[in-house]
Write a protein that holds these residues in place. Structure first.
Motif, PDB file in Angstrom:
ATOM      1  N   VAL A 144       2.239  -6.610   7.995  1.00 52.48           N
ATOM      2  CA  VAL A 144       1.204  -5.901   7.220  1.00 52.48           C
ATOM      3  C   VAL A 144       1.575  -5.822   5.758  1.00 52.48           C
ATOM      4  CG1 VAL A 144       0.393  -4.538   9.178  1.00 52.48           C
ATOM      5  CG2 VAL A 144       2.266  -3.680   7.778  1.00 52.48           C
ATOM      6  N   GLY A 145       2.771  -6.245   5.387  1.00 50.94           N
ATOM      7  CA  GLY A 145       3.179  -6.192   3.987  1.00 50.94           C
ATOM      8  C   GLY A 145       4.392  -7.044   3.761  1.00 50.94           C
ATOM      9  N   ASP A 146       4.842  -7.046   2.519  1.00 51.73           N
ATOM     10  CA  ASP A 146       6.029  -7.818   2.178  1.00 51.73           C
ATOM     11  C   ASP A 146       7.267  -7.117   2.693  1.00 51.73           C
ATOM     12  OD1 ASP A 146       4.362  -9.608   0.860  1.00 51.73           O
ATOM     13  OD2 ASP A 146       4.545  -8.501  -1.055  1.00 51.73           O
ATOM     14  N   GLY A 147       8.296  -7.914   2.993  1.00 56.04           N
ATOM     15  CA  GLY A 147       9.534  -7.338   3.462  1.00 56.04           C
ATOM     16  C   GLY A 147      10.279  -6.609   2.354  1.00 56.04           C
ATOM     17  N   VAL A 148      11.223  -5.769   2.730  1.00 56.00           N
ATOM     18  CA  VAL A 148      12.038  -5.033   1.769  1.00 56.00           C
ATOM     19  C   VAL A 148      13.495  -5.400   2.012  1.00 56.00           C
ATOM     20  CG1 VAL A 148      10.401  -3.130   1.597  1.00 56.00           C
ATOM     21  CG2 VAL A 148      12.213  -3.032   3.293  1.00 56.00           C
ATOM     22  N   PRO A 149      14.305  -5.354   0.976  1.00 56.01           N
ATOM     23  CA  PRO A 149      15.719  -5.700   1.128  1.00 56.01           C
ATOM     24  C   PRO A 149      16.414  -4.712   2.065  1.00 56.01           C
ATOM     25  CG  PRO A 149      15.066  -5.743  -1.180  1.00 56.01           C
ATOM     26  CD  PRO A 149      13.940  -5.125  -0.424  1.00 56.01           C
ATOM     27  N   PRO A 150      17.489  -5.152   2.708  1.00 54.21           N
ATOM     28  CA  PRO A 150      18.237  -4.252   3.587  1.00 54.21           C
ATOM     29  C   PRO A 150      18.717  -3.001   2.835  1.00 54.21           C
ATOM     30  CG  PRO A 150      18.925  -6.514   3.930  1.00 54.21           C
ATOM     31  CD  PRO A 150      18.010  -6.538   2.761  1.00 54.21           C
ATOM     32  N   GLY A 151      18.643  -1.880   3.495  1.00 57.30           N
ATOM     33  CA  GLY A 151      19.086  -0.613   2.914  1.00 57.30           C
ATOM     34  C   GLY A 151      18.026   0.095   2.091  1.00 57.30           C
ATOM     35  N   ARG A 176       6.949   2.910   1.285  1.00 49.79           N
ATOM     36  CA  ARG A 176       5.747   3.384   1.982  1.00 49.79           C
ATOM     37  C   ARG A 176       4.516   2.941   1.216  1.00 49.79           C
ATOM     38  NH1 ARG A 176       9.449   7.256   3.199  1.00 49.79           N
ATOM     39  NH2 ARG A 176       9.341   8.137   1.094  1.00 49.79           N
ATOM     40  N   ALA A 177       3.461   2.603   1.937  1.00 43.44           N
ATOM     41  CA  ALA A 177       2.210   2.158   1.327  1.00 43.44           C
ATOM     42  C   ALA A 177       1.061   2.508   2.261  1.00 43.44           C
ATOM     43  CB  ALA A 177       2.246   0.652   1.056  1.00 43.44           C
ATOM     44  N   SER A 178      -0.131   2.566   1.706  1.00 48.95           N
ATOM     45  CA  SER A 178      -1.311   2.902   2.503  1.00 48.95           C
ATOM     46  C   SER A 178      -2.406   1.880   2.266  1.00 48.95           C
ATOM     47  CB  SER A 178      -1.821   4.303   2.139  1.00 48.95           C
ATOM     48  OG  SER A 178      -2.189   4.359   0.771  1.00 48.95           O
ATOM     49  N   GLY A 179      -3.392   1.867   3.169  1.00 46.86           N
ATOM     50  CA  GLY A 179      -4.524   0.941   3.045  1.00 46.86           C
ATOM     51  C   GLY A 179      -4.157  -0.504   3.357  1.00 46.86           C
ATOM     52  N   LEU A 180      -3.098  -0.734   4.118  1.00 45.80           N
ATOM     53  CA  LEU A 180      -2.666  -2.105   4.430  1.00 45.80           C
ATOM     54  C   LEU A 180      -3.337  -2.602   5.705  1.00 45.80           C
ATOM     55  CD1 LEU A 180       1.166  -1.769   3.679  1.00 45.80           C
ATOM     56  CD2 LEU A 180      -0.677  -2.505   2.141  1.00 45.80           C
ATOM     57  N   VAL A 193      -3.417  -5.958   8.673  1.00 52.67           N
ATOM     58  CA  VAL A 193      -2.761  -7.151   9.222  1.00 52.67           C
ATOM     59  C   VAL A 193      -3.611  -8.379   8.916  1.00 52.67           C
ATOM     60  CG1 VAL A 193      -1.967  -8.275  11.348  1.00 52.67           C
ATOM     61  CG2 VAL A 193      -1.658  -5.811  11.042  1.00 52.67           C
ATOM     62  N   GLU A 194      -4.917  -8.230   8.991  1.00 52.62           N
ATOM     63  CA  GLU A 194      -5.849  -9.311   8.683  1.00 52.62           C
ATOM     64  C   GLU A 194      -7.060  -8.708   7.976  1.00 52.62           C
ATOM     65  OE1 GLU A 194      -7.786  -9.240  13.174  1.00 52.62           O
ATOM     66  OE2 GLU A 194      -6.585 -10.952  12.519  1.00 52.62           O
ATOM     67  N   PRO A 195      -7.737  -9.475   7.143  1.00 55.93           N
ATOM     68  CA  PRO A 195      -8.895  -8.940   6.431  1.00 55.93           C
ATOM     69  C   PRO A 195      -9.956  -8.396   7.394  1.00 55.93           C
ATOM     70  CG  PRO A 195      -8.247 -11.067   5.521  1.00 55.93           C
ATOM     71  CD  PRO A 195      -7.439 -10.877   6.769  1.00 55.93           C
ATOM     72  N   GLY A 196     -10.456  -7.214   7.038  1.00 57.82           N
ATOM     73  CA  GLY A 196     -11.480  -6.586   7.872  1.00 57.82           C
ATOM     74  C   GLY A 196     -10.924  -5.845   9.065  1.00 57.82           C
ATOM     75  N   GLY A 197      -9.603  -5.850   9.218  1.00 58.68           N
ATOM     76  CA  GLY A 197      -9.000  -5.173  10.343  1.00 58.68           C
ATOM     77  C   GLY A 197      -8.717  -3.704  10.061  1.00 58.68           C
ATOM     78  N   ILE A 198      -7.897  -3.137  10.919  1.00 63.59           N
ATOM     79  CA  ILE A 198      -7.542  -1.726  10.802  1.00 63.59           C
ATOM     80  C   ILE A 198      -6.667  -1.514   9.570  1.00 63.59           C
ATOM     81  CG2 ILE A 198      -6.342   0.180  11.938  1.00 63.59           C
ATOM     82  CD1 ILE A 198      -6.988  -1.150  14.611  1.00 63.59           C
ATOM     83  N   ARG A 199      -6.935  -0.414   8.880  1.00 63.97           N
ATOM     84  CA  ARG A 199      -6.106  -0.052   7.738  1.00 63.97           C
ATOM     85  C   ARG A 199      -4.991   0.882   8.204  1.00 63.97           C
ATOM     86  NH1 ARG A 199      -8.055  -1.254   2.738  1.00 63.97           N
ATOM     87  NH2 ARG A 199     -10.186  -2.068   2.629  1.00 63.97           N
ATOM     88  N   TYR A 200      -3.786   0.610   7.732  1.00 62.94           N
ATOM     89  CA  TYR A 200      -2.630   1.386   8.139  1.00 62.94           C
ATOM     90  C   TYR A 200      -1.954   2.052   6.926  1.00 62.94           C
ATOM     91  CZ  TYR A 200      -2.870  -1.132  12.599  1.00 62.94           C
ATOM     92  OH  TYR A 200      -3.290  -1.645  13.799  1.00 62.94           O
ATOM     93  N   ARG A 201      -1.323   3.196   7.263  1.00 59.16           N
ATOM     94  CA  ARG A 201      -0.398   3.842   6.320  1.00 59.16           C
ATOM     95  C   ARG A 201       0.979   3.560   6.878  1.00 59.16           C
ATOM     96  NH1 ARG A 201      -1.378   8.089   2.665  1.00 59.16           N
ATOM     97  NH2 ARG A 201       0.504   9.158   1.971  1.00 59.16           N
ATOM     98  N   VAL A 202       1.789   2.734   6.157  1.00 63.50           N
ATOM     99  CA  VAL A 202       2.975   2.091   6.740  1.00 63.50           C
ATOM    100  C   VAL A 202       4.245   2.534   6.011  1.00 63.50           C
ATOM    101  CG1 VAL A 202       4.047  -0.121   7.366  1.00 63.50           C
ATOM    102  CG2 VAL A 202       1.544   0.092   7.294  1.00 63.50           C
ATOM    103  N   ALA A 203       5.316   2.689   6.839  1.00 62.61           N
ATOM    104  CA  ALA A 203       6.664   2.926   6.317  1.00 62.61           C
ATOM    105  C   ALA A 203       7.484   1.666   6.580  1.00 62.61           C
ATOM    106  CB  ALA A 203       7.295   4.129   6.996  1.00 62.61           C
ATOM    107  N   PHE A 204       8.158   1.121   5.553  1.00 65.73           N
ATOM    108  CA  PHE A 204       8.985  -0.079   5.655  1.00 65.73           C
ATOM    109  C   PHE A 204      10.443   0.311   5.476  1.00 65.73           C
ATOM    110  CE2 PHE A 204       4.888  -1.333   3.939  1.00 65.73           C
ATOM    111  CZ  PHE A 204       4.526  -2.452   4.685  1.00 65.73           C
ATOM    112  N   VAL A 205      11.329  -0.214   6.342  1.00 64.98           N
ATOM    113  CA  VAL A 205      12.768   0.011   6.239  1.00 64.98           C
ATOM    114  C   VAL A 205      13.466  -1.335   6.409  1.00 64.98           C
ATOM    115  CG1 VAL A 205      14.807   1.145   7.210  1.00 64.98           C
ATOM    116  CG2 VAL A 205      12.611   2.352   7.136  1.00 64.98           C
ATOM    117  N   GLY A 206      14.277  -1.728   5.435  1.00 65.41           N
ATOM    118  CA  GLY A 206      15.021  -2.976   5.520  1.00 65.41           C
ATOM    119  C   GLY A 206      16.389  -2.759   6.149  1.00 65.41           C
ATOM    120  N   VAL A 207      16.827  -3.722   7.007  1.00 71.09           N
ATOM    121  CA  VAL A 207      18.096  -3.575   7.708  1.00 71.09           C
ATOM    122  C   VAL A 207      18.635  -4.972   8.088  1.00 71.09           C
ATOM    123  CG1 VAL A 207      17.003  -3.393  10.002  1.00 71.09           C
ATOM    124  CG2 VAL A 207      19.261  -2.346   9.592  1.00 71.09           C
TER     125      VAL A 207
END
Length: 441
Positions: free
Chosen positions: A87-94, A98-102, A104-118
């Motif tokens: 649903v978004g770009d990856g983040v570096p480890p560590g 967080r982002a909202s309105g993301l 997976v595909e156009p016209g799909g469900i909008r998510y409020r997402v937390a990203f953690v790199g590891v």
């Protein structure tokens, strides 16, 4: 105005509640998604992706999307049966993001997402994505917003109707008061406004207006009485003068000097004094007694008046004078004292006593006579205008009923008060009390 204020306050209140719910829902989602993402990241970092079981990949409250994406953008672990992509770009480890309105595909469900790199031991660097469905997340906010949009207009309309009804009922006594006052302004001061039995501010207003009407009615009656009395008093000398002049014109004979000296001149002087007194009282009513304030040795004023009384003769005059200085108008005080002594001369049978005393920072000047005296019930009335207790004798002796009224105006203008009482010899005592001016001032 009441309806507009209610509409504004309800709109502001509803907006504030919706904003608070929106922030609260977003905060709760961020807490839940971040906690799950960190949990997954900890397991993946220590045991690898293979250790992720159904317990950590299953959706829960505020958790609708769970997936692990490698550094090539491929979903390598997911709680969905058929994952479609990140649903978004990856983040570096560590790092976390967080982002909202993301989507997976156009016209799909909008998510409020937390990203953690590891970094994992079996798949290398990965990004854990945990998201909440914004449609479900904010469904309560949307519902309350729609409910507010439907309910607020109803409340505003109800407020308008109730305000119109109850304020109308509350202000109906004001309308009755206005109608009654409009009728009273036509000239009938005997009427009074209705006083509602509500006991509120409107009832107090009605009572206050009735009290004001009482004062206006009393002032008008006093004014009419004053005008009538003044007209009557002025008419008497004018009738005498006009009658004599008309007689001289009709007979063609000049008025003899004796008539001029014994009738016309006294009547003219009486008319002159009366007009002067009326002007003095009129000015006092309009703007108070005009005073030219200086330091006045009241004992000298009293001594001069006693000397004048002794020069008149016909009555024994006794005096007790003490030193006293007042802050006032010497000419006006002398006039007040002369009015009092003239009143005593008119009524005294054989003696007049003038007494000065100083006590408690005030000086009192009292003039007593041995005449018929003043009944206790009449002692306040004698200070009113055109009041004469013995009308025939007063008129014959030149009194107009204004002398003591002028005394009262002058003394009150100096911060004092007039005193009327019985004298020890059975006559009347009239005087005044004034504050003393300290000698070192």
């Amino acid at each position: 105005m009441a309806t507009l204020l209610v509409a504004i306050m309800l709109t502001i209140g509803a907006a504030a509640v919706l904003a608070a719910l929106y922030r609260s829902a977003g905060y709760s989602a961020d807490v839940a998604t971040t906690a799950r993402a960190r949990q997954i990241a900890d397991i993946a970092a220590s045991e690898g992706l293979g250790a992720l079981d159904e317990s950590v990949l299953t959706s829960g409250r505020h958790v609708d999307l769970i997936q692990v994406v490698d550094d090539e953008g491929q979903v390598v672990a997911s709680g969905q049966r058929y994952p479609t992509g990140p649903v978004g770009d990856g983040v570096p480890p560590g790092e976390e993001h967080r982002a909202s309105g993301l989507q997976v595909e156009p016209g799909g469900i909008r998510y409020r997402v937390a990203f953690v790199g590891v970094v994992t031991p079996d798949a290398g660097p990965v990004t854990v994505e945990v998201g909440a469905d914004e449609t479900r997340l904010y469904s309560r906010v949307v519902f309350l917003g729609a409910l507010s949009a439907a309910v607020v207009p109803v409340i505003v309309l109800g407020t308008a109707l109730l305000s119109y009804y109850f304020i109308g009922r509350t202000l109906k006594p004001v309308s009755d008061i206005r109608r009654q006052v409009d009728e009273i302004s036509g000239g009938d001061l005997n009427q009074r406004v209705p006083v509602p039995d509500t006991g509120d501010e409107i009832a107090t207003l009605a009572s206050t207006m009735n009290a004001m009407l009482d004062r206006i009615d009393s002032a008008r009656a006093q004014q009419m009485r004053f005008v009538n009395d003044a007209s009557h008093e002025l008419n008497s000398p004018l009738t005498t003068l006009v009658g004599l002049l008309d007689l001289s014109r009709s007979t063609g004979r000049p008025i003899d000097p004796e008539t001029v000296g014994t009738v016309m001149l006294p009547e003219a002087l009486r008319l002159q004094r009366m007009v002067s007194d009326l002007l003095f009282l009129a000015r006092a009513d309009e703007s108070g007694v005009p005073l030219r304030l200086t330091e006045v040795d009241l004992d000298e004023t009293v001594a001069a008046e006693v000397t004048r009384l002794e020069a008149l003769g016909g009555r024994a005059v006794t005096a007790r004078i003490v030193a006293a200085r007042v802050h006032g108008d010497g000419e006006k005080l002398a006039r007040a004292l002369r009015n009092i002594t003239d009143n005593a001369v008119r009524h005294a049978d054989g003696s007049i006593d003038v007494t000065m005393t100083v006590r408690d920072g005030r000086v009192r000047v009292m003039v007593s006579d041995d005449g018929p005296g003043i009944a206790e019930a009449e002692r306040e009335r004698v200070l009113e205008r055109f009041v004469r207790l013995d009308t025939a004798r007063e008129r014959a002796s030149g009194g107009s009923g204004l002398g003591l009224a002028i005394v009262d105006e002058i003394v009150r203008g100096h911060g004092g008060h007039v005193i009327v009482s019985a004298s020890p010899g059975g006559g009347a005592t009239v005087g005044f009390d004034l504050p003393v001016q300290k000698w070192d001032e």
